[in-house]
Design a protein around this motif. Sequence first.
Motif, PDB file in Angstrom:
ATOM      1  N   SER A 298       0.799  -1.055   0.038  1.00 34.26           N
ATOM      2  CA  SER A 298      -0.008   0.078  -0.068  1.00 34.26           C
ATOM      3  C   SER A 298       0.954   1.184  -0.083  1.00 34.26           C
ATOM      4  O   SER A 298       1.930   1.152   0.600  1.00 34.26           O
ATOM      5  N   LEU A 299       0.434   2.281  -0.672  1.00 36.02           N
ATOM      6  CA  LEU A 299       1.282   3.376  -0.887  1.00 36.02           C
ATOM      7  C   LEU A 299       0.065   4.601  -0.619  1.00 36.02           C
ATOM      8  O   LEU A 299      -0.823   4.795  -1.290  1.00 36.02           O
ATOM      9  N   ALA A 300       0.725   5.846   0.024  1.00 34.58           N
ATOM     10  CA  ALA A 300       0.104   6.905   0.321  1.00 34.58           C
ATOM     11  C   ALA A 300       0.872   8.051   0.245  1.00 34.58           C
ATOM     12  O   ALA A 300       2.096   7.948   0.601  1.00 34.58           O
ATOM     13  N   VAL A 301       0.556   9.070  -0.563  1.00 28.34           N
ATOM     14  CA  VAL A 301       1.381  10.353  -0.617  1.00 28.34           C
ATOM     15  C   VAL A 301       0.759  11.628  -0.041  1.00 28.34           C
ATOM     16  O   VAL A 301      -0.626  12.019  -0.705  1.00 28.34           O
ATOM     17  N   VAL A 302       1.028  12.238   0.930  1.00 30.40           N
ATOM     18  CA  VAL A 302       0.449  13.149   1.806  1.00 30.40           C
ATOM     19  C   VAL A 302       1.368  14.703   1.389  1.00 30.40           C
ATOM     20  O   VAL A 302       2.546  14.441   1.452  1.00 30.40           O
ATOM     21  N   GLN A 303       0.714  15.787   1.019  1.00 30.80           N
ATOM     22  CA  GLN A 303       1.556  16.846   0.839  1.00 30.80           C
ATOM     23  C   GLN A 303       1.904  17.872   1.882  1.00 30.80           C
ATOM     24  O   GLN A 303       0.928  18.035   2.840  1.00 30.80           O
ATOM     25  N   THR A 304       3.142  18.031   2.132  1.00 31.50           N
ATOM     26  CA  THR A 304       3.271  19.280   3.324  1.00 31.50           C
ATOM     27  C   THR A 304       4.492  20.194   2.993  1.00 31.50           C
ATOM     28  O   THR A 304       4.723  20.232   1.414  1.00 31.50           O
ATOM     29  N   ARG A 305       4.956  20.930   3.554  1.00 33.56           N
ATOM     30  CA  ARG A 305       5.977  22.030   3.372  1.00 33.56           C
ATOM     31  C   ARG A 305       7.101  22.012   4.277  1.00 33.56           C
ATOM     32  O   ARG A 305       6.824  21.651   5.466  1.00 33.56           O
ATOM     33  N   ALA A 306       8.289  22.012   3.777  1.00 35.23           N
ATOM     34  CA  ALA A 306       9.481  22.402   4.519  1.00 35.23           C
ATOM     35  C   ALA A 306       9.805  23.724   4.843  1.00 35.23           C
ATOM     36  O   ALA A 306       8.765  24.764   4.504  1.00 35.23           O
ATOM     37  N   GLN A 307      10.672  24.140   5.557  1.00 35.71           N
ATOM     38  CA  GLN A 307      11.014  25.381   5.952  1.00 35.71           C
ATOM     39  C   GLN A 307      12.494  25.845   5.221  1.00 35.71           C
ATOM     40  O   GLN A 307      13.513  25.125   5.989  1.00 35.71           O
ATOM     41  N   LEU A 308      12.462  26.689   4.434  1.00 39.13           N
ATOM     42  CA  LEU A 308      14.010  27.112   4.183  1.00 39.13           C
ATOM     43  C   LEU A 308      13.993  28.729   3.730  1.00 39.13           C
ATOM     44  O   LEU A 308      13.748  29.211   2.958  1.00 39.13           O
ATOM     45  N   GLY A 309      14.647  29.334   4.882  1.00 41.37           N
ATOM     46  CA  GLY A 309      14.683  30.821   5.052  1.00 41.37           C
ATOM     47  C   GLY A 309      13.342  31.096   5.072  1.00 41.37           C
ATOM     48  O   GLY A 309      12.568  30.803   6.101  1.00 41.37           O
ATOM     49  N   ILE A 310      12.858  32.025   4.311  1.00 38.95           N
ATOM     50  CA  ILE A 310      11.341  32.578   4.466  1.00 38.95           C
ATOM     51  C   ILE A 310      10.664  32.022   3.299  1.00 38.95           C
ATOM     52  O   ILE A 310       9.486  32.432   3.057  1.00 38.95           O
ATOM     53  N   SER A 311      11.153  31.006   2.563  1.00 37.68           N
ATOM     54  CA  SER A 311      10.396  30.216   1.840  1.00 37.68           C
ATOM     55  C   SER A 311       9.944  28.881   2.402  1.00 37.68           C
ATOM     56  O   SER A 311      10.515  28.354   3.477  1.00 37.68           O
ATOM     57  N   ALA A 312       8.816  28.098   1.579  1.00 39.60           N
ATOM     58  CA  ALA A 312       8.348  26.995   2.318  1.00 39.60           C
ATOM     59  C   ALA A 312       8.151  26.147   0.901  1.00 39.60           C
ATOM     60  O   ALA A 312       7.257  25.985   0.474  1.00 39.60           O
ATOM     61  N   PRO A 313       9.345  25.270   0.667  1.00 43.58           N
ATOM     62  CA  PRO A 313       9.394  24.471  -0.389  1.00 43.58           C
ATOM     63  C   PRO A 313       8.506  23.139  -0.371  1.00 43.58           C
ATOM     64  O   PRO A 313       8.309  22.822   0.787  1.00 43.58           O
ATOM     65  N   PRO A 314       7.705  22.595  -1.556  1.00 42.14           N
ATOM     66  CA  PRO A 314       6.946  21.365  -0.922  1.00 42.14           C
ATOM     67  C   PRO A 314       7.615  20.287  -0.678  1.00 42.14           C
ATOM     68  O   PRO A 314       8.635  20.039  -1.207  1.00 42.14           O
ATOM     69  N   VAL A 315       7.082  19.335   0.159  1.00 47.93           N
ATOM     70  CA  VAL A 315       7.590  18.063   0.259  1.00 47.93           C
ATOM     71  C   VAL A 315       6.561  17.050   0.228  1.00 47.93           C
ATOM     72  O   VAL A 315       5.349  17.415   0.584  1.00 47.93           O
ATOM     73  N   SER A 316       6.755  15.923  -0.397  1.00 45.10           N
ATOM     74  CA  SER A 316       5.843  14.912  -0.620  1.00 45.10           C
ATOM     75  C   SER A 316       6.280  13.871   0.590  1.00 45.10           C
ATOM     76  O   SER A 316       7.152  13.380   0.433  1.00 45.10           O
ATOM     77  N   VAL A 317       5.104  13.414   1.374  1.00 41.68           N
ATOM     78  CA  VAL A 317       5.625  12.410   2.373  1.00 41.68           C
ATOM     79  C   VAL A 317       4.854  11.053   1.825  1.00 41.68           C
ATOM     80  O   VAL A 317       3.664  10.817   1.830  1.00 41.68           O
ATOM     81  N   GLU A 318       5.906  10.119   1.316  1.00 41.04           N
ATOM     82  CA  GLU A 318       5.381   9.131   0.642  1.00 41.04           C
ATOM     83  C   GLU A 318       5.458   7.757   1.666  1.00 41.04           C
ATOM     84  O   GLU A 318       6.483   7.627   2.162  1.00 41.04           O
ATOM     85  N   VAL A 319       4.529   7.303   1.997  1.00 39.45           N
ATOM     86  CA  VAL A 319       4.262   6.196   3.091  1.00 39.45           C
ATOM     87  C   VAL A 319       4.043   5.099   2.191  1.00 39.45           C
ATOM     88  O   VAL A 319       3.015   4.680   1.652  1.00 39.45           O
ATOM     89  N   HIS A 320       5.005   3.880   2.437  1.00 43.30           N
ATOM     90  CA  HIS A 320       4.724   2.598   1.923  1.00 43.30           C
ATOM     91  C   HIS A 320       4.718   1.430   3.095  1.00 43.30           C
ATOM     92  O   HIS A 320       5.641   1.378   3.666  1.00 43.30           O
TER      93      HIS A 320
END
Length: 505
Positions: free
Chosen positions: A2-24
């Motif tokens: 089973s696989l699920a992908v949940v979207q979140t965001r990191a912190q890099l300076g004052i930006s917030a790059p996207p991060v995909s949390v892939e759970v397998h």
Amino acid sequence: MSLAVVQTRAQLGISAPPVSVEVHLSGGLPSMSIVGLPETGVKESRERVRSALITAGFDFPQRRITINLAPADLPKEGGRYDLAIAIGILSASGQLKGWKPTPDLEVLGELSLSGEIRSVRGVLPAAVAAGRLKRTLVVPRDNAEEAAMAEEVEVLAPVHLIELVEHLLRRRPLAPVVVSESDVGLVDMPDLAEVKGQLQARRALEVAASGGHNLLFSGPPGSGKSMLAARLPGLLPDLAARERMEVAAIASISGRDVRPACDGVRPFRAPHHTASAVALVGGGSHPRPGEISLAHQGVLFLDELPEFPRRVLEVLREPMETGEILISRAMRQTLYPARFQLVAAMNPCPCGYHGDGTDRCLCTPDQIRRYQQKISGPLLDRIDLQLHVPALPPDALLAPTQPGESSAEVRQRVVRAHERQLVRQGCMNRDLGGTVLEQVCGLDADGRVLLTRVMERYQLSARSCHRILKVARTLADLAGQSRVEAAQLLEALAFRGCVDDADAG
């Protein structure tokens, strides 16, 4: 599997790059591993998520669980990924029947062992980024108001993991968070009307506020240098929309209240002279913004300027020119904005009484020279207005306070001058450069002769010349004039300490 992908965001300076949390989830011995360049705080989420799921009444899968935080080359830190990991495990294990993660939903939050969702830093940059993509953002309840200040983003703020699950399963939908009304009108700032005398210093404050110029007050103890500096924020125009988000983002990643910035109030920072270079410019193993970034689009006040270590003051030179600071570490580089207005105060000598018209000063000429040389020439070169503030005589100090111009009255002139600058060149006069500086601050033949003579006499640098022209342009804006005339140039030179009676004549 089973696989699920949940979207979140990191912190890099004052930006917030996207991060995909892939759970397998797969067969094998029960285990849980996290990959994707996680740091210690992220690795510890295994135990937090496991305890939170069990305490909340969910099953923790007895299978091999692999969690990938993509992209793998982006460092991940802190507990901000806990909630996304927990939702990913519940989805991959089939405990959220009828619901699957979608790219339109982003999840951010740290979990306690009981399943409560705890606040994290840097929520506002994540909300702004999610709003650009018209996505829904799930944040902790303590971060709800901060996130809702971003535009075009729907914010959900559950208190507990169970609340979020009930929402996802459409059993008890969460209502979007709505930001409350602003109380910016209640902000209390020191009033310029409380200052007795010091007409030249008051004029210098008005000029500094109008053009964003750096300012240095020098004078004996008790002459009112700190009192004057504290009244500068009350003269400054409100932050523009883009500036508000920048200042609020810095406050967010620093764990500070973002409401004043979102309400347009400019920051005022006054670090002690024992502050280190890292405290001023930022840094650390996980780079954090320093005082110059916390003062972005506002005022950085350095009292007792010569008491700061010289190596600490020298780190201000580059950001004073560029308006940003790049913090480099072995694993990463972080860029923070740092377009601040420097206001400093100092005594003329170690005892403070040199040149006050009395015989109280016992400092030797060598002591005075060494004390004043603690501030380097290149740093002084970057300070547009350098003013001596004399102590008030006893009769003026003890006389009943006469109503003078209030901060509100002076601020009206400052706002008008600021608007003229934005209409004419799109920026404040302090940011002028290149051909625009020549066009906007052009002098007539007499003015060029005067400035050339002063530069030769006082051996001024090209930077000093340009800063004098910028101050003169601000004085012309305050006077409502389209060109810089001799009166404004002479006053700008006087604020630089470059005009005596002979020059004025």
